[in-house]
Design a protein around this motif. Structure first.
Motif, PDB file in Angstrom:
ATOM      1  N   GLN A 296       0.811  -1.213   0.000  1.00 20.63           N
ATOM      2  CA  GLN A 296       0.000   0.000   0.000  1.00 20.63           C
ATOM      3  C   GLN A 296       0.846   1.266   0.000  1.00 20.63           C
ATOM      4  O   GLN A 296       0.540   2.224  -0.713  1.00 20.63           O
ATOM      5  CB  GLN A 296      -0.945   0.019   1.203  1.00 20.63           C
ATOM      6  CG  GLN A 296      -1.867   1.231   1.181  1.00 20.63           C
ATOM      7  CD  GLN A 296      -2.787   1.295   2.379  1.00 20.63           C
ATOM      8  OE1 GLN A 296      -2.393   0.949   3.482  1.00 20.63           O
ATOM      9  NE2 GLN A 296      -4.021   1.729   2.168  1.00 20.63           N
TER      10      GLN A 296
ATOM     11  N   ARG B 174       2.142   1.828  -3.365  1.00 21.33           N
ATOM     12  CA  ARG B 174       1.023   2.130  -4.263  1.00 21.33           C
ATOM     13  C   ARG B 174       0.570   3.579  -4.092  1.00 21.33           C
ATOM     14  O   ARG B 174       0.316   4.290  -5.077  1.00 21.33           O
ATOM     15  CB  ARG B 174      -0.120   1.163  -3.968  1.00 21.33           C
ATOM     16  CG  ARG B 174      -1.206   1.125  -5.022  1.00 21.33           C
ATOM     17  CD  ARG B 174      -2.047  -0.123  -4.878  1.00 21.33           C
ATOM     18  NE  ARG B 174      -2.633  -0.267  -3.565  1.00 21.33           N
ATOM     19  CZ  ARG B 174      -2.519  -1.351  -2.806  1.00 21.33           C
ATOM     20  NH1 ARG B 174      -1.802  -2.385  -3.227  1.00 21.33           N
ATOM     21  NH2 ARG B 174      -3.109  -1.420  -1.625  1.00 21.33           N
ATOM     22  N   LEU B 175       0.480   4.036  -2.855  1.00 21.96           N
ATOM     23  CA  LEU B 175       0.064   5.416  -2.598  1.00 21.96           C
ATOM     24  C   LEU B 175       1.094   6.408  -3.128  1.00 21.96           C
ATOM     25  O   LEU B 175       0.721   7.473  -3.642  1.00 21.96           O
ATOM     26  CB  LEU B 175      -0.161   5.632  -1.102  1.00 21.96           C
ATOM     27  CG  LEU B 175      -1.476   5.087  -0.549  1.00 21.96           C
ATOM     28  CD1 LEU B 175      -1.483   5.135   0.978  1.00 21.96           C
ATOM     29  CD2 LEU B 175      -2.670   5.863  -1.107  1.00 21.96           C
ATOM     30  N   ARG B 176       2.368   6.064  -3.034  1.00 24.81           N
ATOM     31  CA  ARG B 176       3.400   6.965  -3.563  1.00 24.81           C
ATOM     32  C   ARG B 176       3.269   7.099  -5.080  1.00 24.81           C
ATOM     33  O   ARG B 176       3.394   8.203  -5.630  1.00 24.81           O
ATOM     34  CB  ARG B 176       4.796   6.458  -3.186  1.00 24.81           C
ATOM     35  CG  ARG B 176       5.231   6.847  -1.776  1.00 24.81           C
ATOM     36  CD  ARG B 176       6.701   6.537  -1.535  1.00 24.81           C
ATOM     37  NE  ARG B 176       6.923   5.111  -1.358  1.00 24.81           N
ATOM     38  CZ  ARG B 176       6.793   4.480  -0.207  1.00 24.81           C
ATOM     39  NH1 ARG B 176       6.437   5.151   0.869  1.00 24.81           N
ATOM     40  NH2 ARG B 176       7.021   3.180  -0.122  1.00 24.81           N
TER      41      ARG B 176
ATOM     42  N   THR C 275       0.003   9.130  -5.789  1.00 30.32           N
ATOM     43  CA  THR C 275       0.155  10.535  -5.406  1.00 30.32           C
ATOM     44  C   THR C 275       1.005  11.280  -6.432  1.00 30.32           C
ATOM     45  O   THR C 275       0.713  12.439  -6.769  1.00 30.32           O
ATOM     46  CB  THR C 275       0.786  10.639  -4.008  1.00 30.32           C
ATOM     47  OG1 THR C 275      -0.071   9.996  -3.057  1.00 30.32           O
ATOM     48  CG2 THR C 275       0.962  12.101  -3.597  1.00 30.32           C
TER      49      THR C 275
ATOM     50  N   ARG D 139      -6.528  -7.577  -5.342  1.00 30.62           N
ATOM     51  CA  ARG D 139      -6.081  -6.271  -4.827  1.00 30.62           C
ATOM     52  C   ARG D 139      -6.924  -5.121  -5.355  1.00 30.62           C
ATOM     53  O   ARG D 139      -6.662  -3.957  -5.028  1.00 30.62           O
ATOM     54  CB  ARG D 139      -4.615  -6.031  -5.192  1.00 30.62           C
ATOM     55  CG  ARG D 139      -3.620  -6.865  -4.423  1.00 30.62           C
ATOM     56  CD  ARG D 139      -2.213  -6.276  -4.509  1.00 30.62           C
ATOM     57  NE  ARG D 139      -1.747  -6.186  -5.884  1.00 30.62           N
ATOM     58  CZ  ARG D 139      -1.074  -7.153  -6.513  1.00 30.62           C
ATOM     59  NH1 ARG D 139      -0.818  -8.292  -5.888  1.00 30.62           N
ATOM     60  NH2 ARG D 139      -0.666  -7.001  -7.754  1.00 30.62           N
TER      61      ARG D 139
ATOM     62  N   ASP E   5      -8.560  -2.729  -2.670  1.00 26.19           N
ATOM     63  CA  ASP E   5      -7.561  -1.929  -1.965  1.00 26.19           C
ATOM     64  C   ASP E   5      -6.977  -0.846  -2.868  1.00 26.19           C
ATOM     65  O   ASP E   5      -6.766   0.296  -2.433  1.00 26.19           O
ATOM     66  CB  ASP E   5      -6.432  -2.828  -1.453  1.00 26.19           C
ATOM     67  CG  ASP E   5      -6.881  -3.750  -0.327  1.00 26.19           C
ATOM     68  OD1 ASP E   5      -7.909  -3.442   0.318  1.00 26.19           O
ATOM     69  OD2 ASP E   5      -6.206  -4.765  -0.102  1.00 26.19           O
ATOM     70  N   SER E   6      -6.724  -1.196  -4.118  1.00 29.71           N
ATOM     71  CA  SER E   6      -6.150  -0.214  -5.038  1.00 29.71           C
ATOM     72  C   SER E   6      -7.125   0.921  -5.329  1.00 29.71           C
ATOM     73  O   SER E   6      -6.738   2.089  -5.394  1.00 29.71           O
ATOM     74  CB  SER E   6      -5.717  -0.894  -6.338  1.00 29.71           C
ATOM     75  OG  SER E   6      -4.607  -1.724  -6.116  1.00 29.71           O
TER      76      SER E   6
ATOM     77  N   ASP F 116      -7.171   3.279  -2.538  1.00 32.86           N
ATOM     78  CA  ASP F 116      -6.007   4.158  -2.585  1.00 32.86           C
ATOM     79  C   ASP F 116      -6.156   5.227  -3.670  1.00 32.86           C
ATOM     80  O   ASP F 116      -5.613   6.332  -3.533  1.00 32.86           O
ATOM     81  CB  ASP F 116      -4.740   3.335  -2.818  1.00 32.86           C
ATOM     82  CG  ASP F 116      -4.366   2.510  -1.589  1.00 32.86           C
ATOM     83  OD1 ASP F 116      -4.838   2.847  -0.492  1.00 32.86           O
ATOM     84  OD2 ASP F 116      -3.614   1.527  -1.742  1.00 32.86           O
TER      85      ASP F 116
ATOM     86  N   THR G 278      -7.958   7.939  -1.980  1.00 35.58           N
ATOM     87  CA  THR G 278      -7.074   8.702  -1.092  1.00 35.58           C
ATOM     88  C   THR G 278      -6.160   9.639  -1.866  1.00 35.58           C
ATOM     89  O   THR G 278      -5.990  10.807  -1.502  1.00 35.58           O
ATOM     90  CB  THR G 278      -6.215   7.734  -0.257  1.00 35.58           C
ATOM     91  OG1 THR G 278      -7.069   6.901   0.522  1.00 35.58           O
ATOM     92  CG2 THR G 278      -5.265   8.487   0.662  1.00 35.58           C
ATOM     93  N   ALA G 279      -5.568   9.144  -2.943  1.00 35.33           N
ATOM     94  CA  ALA G 279      -4.547   9.911  -3.654  1.00 35.33           C
ATOM     95  C   ALA G 279      -5.107  10.860  -4.712  1.00 35.33           C
ATOM     96  O   ALA G 279      -4.560  11.947  -4.928  1.00 35.33           O
ATOM     97  CB  ALA G 279      -3.554   8.951  -4.311  1.00 35.33           C
TER      98      ALA G 279
END
Length: 272
Positions: free
Chosen positions: A138, A141-143, A146, A163, A166-167, A170, A173-174
């Protein structure tokens, strides 16, 4: 020469006549999975039995020089399990080595999950980027996501079904809950599904998992509206950090869409 041959991503009927002819005449086939290659040839009615060489992610750099040498005197057909070799599949190191050695590389074009997902998504297709598989972890993935938050082009990702939820969470989020997203599942197969919505909606839909081969298509970032005063402030900040005024005005103009001339003149006026 080396021939990169695209194979069906789901529907066997997408195999081209050129692919069938090439396999029927092939002396050497380098395949991601030789068992899959044999199954494909049988399914296509190809009776030829060429020499098979395994070329996969764990050995492709070691095998590249051997295959390049073989390609000096014979055509080598390169197959992956589905789609076009070298596109998020084995093949790039081989093509790189062949180009360096002066060995001809050509392709038999055909099915592509990337282009198929993009075409059916309903998102802009004039400019796009293919980002491959998202990282498993994660944090990584977030990096990645973002860093793509301001990407204006439509983005295409591959993802494993377990996945997916979850992806997509994210992505929320990003990139934001309202970013438009399309999930393409089992393209060209019997149970093909194309589901469109916001990132938040599809994250909720995929929370319990999914099945099949997955492509995620994500809308590019919306254009940021920056007025001249805000653009001037950015130019002045760059100049304070050591940039020349003309370079700062050009950089801000490219990033915001504002006129370079207007930014430059405004900065000169602010100095007076």
């Amino acid at each position: 020469m080396i021939v990169l041959a695209a194979t069906p991503i789901g529907n066997l009927g997408d195999a081209s006549a050129r692919l069938i002819e090439a396999l029927g005449n092939a002396e050497i086939v380098a395949a991601e999975d030789t068992r899959t290659a044999i199954h494909l040839m049988r399914a296509l009615g190809v009776e030829n039995r060429p020499r098979l060489i395994a070329l996969h992610e764990h050995n492709e750099r070691e095998k590249a020089s051997e295959i390049v040498e073989l390609a000096r005197t014979s055509d080598v057909i390169v197959l992956t399990d589905a789609g076009m070799p070298a596109i998020s599949d084995p093949g790039f190191p081989l093509v790189e080595a062949a180009a360096a050695a002066g060995v001809t590389v050509t392709s038999i074009p055909g099915p592509s999950a990337v282009l198929t997902a993009l075409a059916v998504s309903g998102l802009p297709t004039d400019r796009f980027s293919f980002e491959g598989f998202l990282p498993r972890k994660q944090g990584d993935r977030l990096r990645v996501l973002t860093a793509l938050a301001d990407e204006r082009r439509t983005m295409v990702f591959f993802e494993s079904p377990h996945r997916l939820g979850d992806s997509l969470a994210d992505v929320v989020t990003a990139l934001g809950a309202d970013r438009r997203v399309v999930v393409c599942r089992e393209l060209t197969k019997l149970h093909e599904e194309v589901r469109r919505g916001t990132a938040a909606e599809l994250a909720l839909w995929a929370a319990d998992g999914s099945r099949g081969e997955i492509c995620i298509v994500v809308d590019g970032a919306p254009e940021r509206v920056v007025d001249l005063a805000a653009g001037l402030a950015q130019v002045q900040s760059l100049v304070r950090d050591g940039s020349r005024l003309k370079e700062a005005a050009a950089d801000v103009a490219e990033a915001t869409g504002l006129s370079k001339r207007d930014l430059y003149q405004a900065a000169l006026a602010a100095r007076a």
